[in-house]
Design a protein around this motif. Structure first.
Motif, mmCIF file in Angstrom:
data_model
loop_
_atom_site.group_PDB
_atom_site.id
_atom_site.type_symbol
_atom_site.label_atom_id
_atom_site.label_comp_id
_atom_site.label_asym_id
_atom_site.label_seq_id
_atom_site.Cartn_x
_atom_site.Cartn_y
_atom_site.Cartn_z
ATOM 1 N N LYS A 143 0.833 -1.221 0.122
ATOM 2 C CA LYS A 143 -0.081 0.037 -0.061
ATOM 3 C C LYS A 143 0.709 1.309 -0.117
ATOM 4 N N TRP A 144 1.977 1.259 0.918
ATOM 5 C CA TRP A 144 2.842 2.518 0.880
ATOM 6 C C TRP A 144 3.422 2.799 -0.399
ATOM 7 N N ILE B 58 2.197 1.950 -3.472
ATOM 8 C CA ILE B 58 1.168 2.440 -4.552
ATOM 9 C C ILE B 58 0.581 3.658 -4.000
ATOM 10 N N ASP B 59 0.610 4.015 -2.871
ATOM 11 C CA ASP B 59 -0.233 5.178 -2.312
ATOM 12 C C ASP B 59 0.716 6.489 -2.132
ATOM 13 N N ASN B 60 1.997 6.068 -1.591
ATOM 14 C CA ASN B 60 2.829 7.295 -1.093
ATOM 15 C C ASN B 60 3.953 7.337 -1.812
#
Length: 212
Positions: free
Chosen positions: A136-137, A139-141
């Motif tokens: 998730k990091w 992809i999102d950050n």
């Protein structure tokens, strides 16, 4: 291309380094136990410890043009290696201005509802959590040109050279095939910003990757 492989002494990492060199790349083979790696004209062993700061990790990236994360603690250091270590490597990669980043994850890492439905996934819940948040990091950050590869169960079987991608069904994955898929991902820009699941199948690896 100069490629940095984090986790080069692992089961996937050793195969991956060999595949990358065969494809004509120069490899920074990084691991905490880097002394185990033989230095050659196309392989430079480098020390990497995910307990280090982002700044220190950034330095060992040297002049790499792509980064591949295949490290894992086998459940012994999930927070520092599998989760935060991955995040620190992403941050170091961005700080160095490197765009291409490939991450080895696990099947259904982004789908928490499936973890309790599958006994083998339920048995490694903390590992799943680590993979979920590191993916998730990524992809999102980050603004990295990422690809996330999600294989099912890794096996010690010989390479088949054939896979099935993105059917969201679990299955065995010979370790050499996982390494070959990672190497093929690097060669194909159509995999950028993609999450790819895999297991053994009947499609040639290069053909399967090109059809993503």
């Amino acid at each position: 291309m100069k490629v940095f492989v984090a986790g080069a002494t692992g089961r996937v990492g050793e195969n991956l380094v060999s595949d990358l060199v065969s494809n004509g790349h120069f490899v920074y083979a990084a691991a905490r136990g880097y002394q185990k790696i033989e230095e050659t004209q196309n392989i430079k062993p480098v020390y990497l410890d995910f307990h280090d700061s982002v700044e220190n990790i950034q330095e060992v990236l040297a002049d790499s043009e792509a980064v591949i994360f295949v490290a894992g603690s086998r459940g012994k250091d999930l927070l520092q290696t599998d989760l935060n270590g991955a995040v620190k490597l992403m941050q170091a990669t961005e700080n160095k201005g490197i765009k291409r980043y490939i991450q080895l994850s696990s099947l259904f890492s982004m789908d928490q509802e499936k973890w309790s439905e599958n006994p083998s996934l339920a048995a490694i819940m903390d590992y799943n959590v680590s993979k979920f948040y590191s993916d998730k990091w990524l992809i999102d950050n980050t603004n990295l040109d990422y690809t996330i590869l999600q294989p099912g169960t890794l096996t010690e079987e010989a390479a088949t050279g054939k896979v099935q991608l993105n059917d969201q069904v679990g299955g065995p994955n010979p370790i050499p095939d996982v390494a070959s898929v990672l190497a093929a991902i690097l060669e194909n820009d159509n995999t950028v910003k993609k999450v790819i699941s895999m297991h053994s199948g009947d499609v040639d690896i290069n053909s399967a990757i090109k059809s993503i």
